[in-house]
Structure formats: structure tokens, C-alpha cells
Design an enzyme around this catalytic site. Structure first.
Site, PDB file in Angstrom:
ATOM      1  N   TRP A  20       0.826  -1.209   0.000  1.00  0.00           N
ATOM      2  CA  TRP A  20       0.000   0.000   0.000  1.00  0.00           C
ATOM      3  C   TRP A  20       0.862   1.262   0.000  1.00  0.00           C
ATOM      4  CZ3 TRP A  20      -0.872   3.918   3.750  1.00  0.00           C
ATOM      5  CH2 TRP A  20      -2.004   4.713   3.523  1.00  0.00           C
ATOM      6  N   SER A  80       2.530  -7.585   1.346  1.00  0.00           N
ATOM      7  CA  SER A  80       1.446  -6.885   2.027  1.00  0.00           C
ATOM      8  C   SER A  80       0.221  -6.789   1.111  1.00  0.00           C
ATOM      9  CB  SER A  80       1.938  -5.512   2.497  1.00  0.00           C
ATOM     10  OG  SER A  80       1.089  -4.976   3.484  1.00  0.00           O
ATOM     11  N   LEU A  81      -0.244  -5.588   0.755  1.00  0.00           N
ATOM     12  CA  LEU A  81      -1.369  -5.461  -0.173  1.00  0.00           C
ATOM     13  C   LEU A  81      -1.080  -6.180  -1.485  1.00  0.00           C
ATOM     14  CD1 LEU A  81      -4.091  -4.269  -1.118  1.00  0.00           C
ATOM     15  CD2 LEU A  81      -2.836  -2.194  -1.768  1.00  0.00           C
ATOM     16  N   ALA A 144       6.287   4.057   9.678  1.00  0.00           N
ATOM     17  CA  ALA A 144       6.909   3.797  10.977  1.00  0.00           C
ATOM     18  C   ALA A 144       6.414   2.475  11.561  1.00  0.00           C
ATOM     19  CB  ALA A 144       6.623   4.948  11.931  1.00  0.00           C
ATOM     20  N   GLN A 146       5.539  -0.088   9.875  1.00  0.00           N
ATOM     21  CA  GLN A 146       6.141  -1.176   9.105  1.00  0.00           C
ATOM     22  C   GLN A 146       7.544  -1.508   9.607  1.00  0.00           C
ATOM     23  OE1 GLN A 146       5.722  -0.997   4.795  1.00  0.00           O
ATOM     24  NE2 GLN A 146       4.131   0.538   5.009  1.00  0.00           N
ATOM     25  N   ASP A 206       6.658  -8.444  13.244  1.00  0.00           N
ATOM     26  CA  ASP A 206       5.753  -7.670  12.396  1.00  0.00           C
ATOM     27  C   ASP A 206       4.482  -7.325  13.171  1.00  0.00           C
ATOM     28  OD1 ASP A 206       4.145  -6.609  10.404  1.00  0.00           O
ATOM     29  OD2 ASP A 206       4.641  -8.145   8.924  1.00  0.00           O
ATOM     30  N   HIS A 234       7.908  -5.716   9.169  1.00  0.00           N
ATOM     31  CA  HIS A 234       7.014  -5.836   8.019  1.00  0.00           C
ATOM     32  C   HIS A 234       7.724  -5.771   6.671  1.00  0.00           C
ATOM     33  CE1 HIS A 234       2.990  -5.872   6.339  1.00  0.00           C
ATOM     34  NE2 HIS A 234       3.233  -4.801   5.608  1.00  0.00           N
TER      35      HIS A 234
END
Length: 253
Positions: A20, A80-81, A144, A146, A206, A234
């Protein structure tokens, strides 16, 4: 509709999908390593980087747009996304993906009564609300989160910040719709139909897609391997680029 794709290297095709608010340039640190073994396609998802948006903007449309760009079988790596887009792609087009790599992603990003290892609904709602009032501040707070908790936190955060606006400022409306995807998506009940062999790369620290998500996927996917990085958050491809690249090369080769 224009989809921006940067291509480097030679070999089997590997499509890489970012998270994202980011763009394909976020992969540059590991893409050079991977390009020694693969023809790497760094995609700017619709509405991100240099790619135009799609309508209606939702997970199904994102997956269909990317799938249309690659009508031949490929390996796919999604973060992620981008991992959710990759999952949707693999579920909707079972023969299109040879092998799949999911990085710090989830079939369900927001907490549900039966799904505690996820972001709280109010956290996602807060990001969506604050995005309109404080665009840059909201993005920086998300970055931040992540980096928080992992090894080399400052270095990871700096790398994310340096890339954030490298290809322009992401459209606020698109980002809001991206948060809607993260809030609403739930593909857990479909995963028994996932065909491609899958490598799961997760960080033990994460806070956005917690480690139990990776373990749950490893236990519930038909054909999956789990790499859990003890000191990563992350963005394991930034904090541990060598381990990350080596494991991806080993899995896809």
C-alpha cells in the site's frame, strides 16, 4: 489503462507486487540480486507510481488488471497489499502462476472475532480518516509501523521514506480505497483451492501482519513453506535482503 512495469534481468519470469502507498521501485534493493536468475517485472499497481488507476478500484479489479498484463505463466511475489493481489490472481487464474511468494501479507488484514492476529479495525479506520486531514503525516506513521520492532529500524524506515514519493505523490482517493481493501478482504475460506506451491516470508516482529498469520497459512495452504525471520518486522526484503533473496532464489529455481 496504463500499467507501468520495469523489467530487469533474464530467465524465468518473476512478477513483483508492492504494498500500500508504494510502487515497484521499493524492490530495487533485492531486484538486482534476483535479476541474476530471473526476468524480474517490477509492477506499479494501478493508481500507484506511474500506473493509472482502475475503476471500480477493488481487489478483484487490481488482480484482473495485473493478470491481463501477464497472460503467460509466471512466478509472482507479493508484499502486504501486493500479496493480497497475488492471492486473488492465483485463486481466479489457477494455471497462470507457477509459484507464489507471499511476503508479510494476509488473506484477512483486519481483526475478526475468529481472527485476532491482524490490525484492529479502529487502527485502519483511523488511517482512513487521518489521510484526508494529514496526508503526509498519515503515510509517515504507516511507514513507521512497518519498520517498528524489527532489526535496523531506523535504516528500514529511512529506506521506506526515501522511496515513498520517488514516483510522485500517491492519490489520496486511491489510498483510501486501498485501505478499504485492507479492511474488507477475507479470503481465508478460499485458500484450500490455492494451486501454486507457496513460499511464506514473515517477520517475527511484524505488527501489521503478525507472525501467527504466516504460521496459520503454512498449516492451511495445500503446498506451503514458511520462512520466519526472527528479527524482522514488516519489510524483511529491506532488513534482511541477503537471506530474503537467497530463499526466494532457492524456492523458485
Amino acid at each position: 489503462m496504463s500499467l507501468h512495469v520495469e523489467v530487469i534481468g533474464r530467465g524465468p519470469n518473476l512478477v513483483m507486487l508492492h504494498g500500500w502507498a508504494m510502487h515497484g521501485g521499493i524492490w530495487h534493493g533485492v531486484a538486482e540480486r534476483l535479476a541474476a536468475h530471473f526476468c524480474v517485472h517490477l509492477v506499479d499497481l494501478p493508481g500507484h507510481g506511474h500506473s493509472t488507476a482502475v475503476e471500480p478500484f477493488g481487489l478483484n479489479m487490481l488482480a484482473e488488471r495485473v493478470a491481463a498484463e501477464f497472460p503467460w505463466p509466471v512466478h509472482v511475489l507479493g508484499w502486504s497489499l501486493g500479496g493480497a493481489v497475488a492471492l486473488r490472481w492465483a485463486l481466479d487464474h489457477p494455471t497462470a502462476i507457477n509459484k507464489l511468494v507471499l511476503v508479510a501479507s494476509s488473506p484477512c488484514f483486519a481483526q475478526r472475532p475468529d481472527w485476532p492476529s491482524a490490525m484492529k479495525q479502529e487502527v485502519l479506520a483511523g488511517f482512513a480518516s487521518n489521510l484526508q486531514a494529514d496526508y503526509e503525516g498519515t503515510l509517515k506513521r504507516f511507514l513507521a509501523l512497518q519498520a517498528m520492532g524489527g532489526q535496523a529500524t531506523r535504516e528500514v524506515l529511512r529506506a521506506l521514506q526515501d522511496k515513498l514519493f520517488e514516483r510522485g505523490r500517491p492519490d489520496g482517493v486511491v489510498l483510501g480505497k486501498g485501505l478499504d481493501i485492507l479492511r474488507d478482504v477475507d479470503m481465508r475460506h478460499e485458500l484450500q483451492h490455492l494451486d501454486p506451491p507457496t513460499l511464506l516470508i514473515y517477520g517475527e516482529r511484524d505488527g501489521l501482519t503478525p507472525a501467527p498469520v504466516g504460521r496459520w497459512l503454512a498449516a492451511n495452504l495445500p503446498d506451503a513453506e514458511l520462512m520466519m525471520l526472527k528479527h524482522s518486522a514488516h519489510a524483511p526484503f529491506i532488513s534482511h535482503p541477503d537471506h530474503f533473496a537467497e530463499r526466494v532464489i532457492q524456492f523458485l529455481s
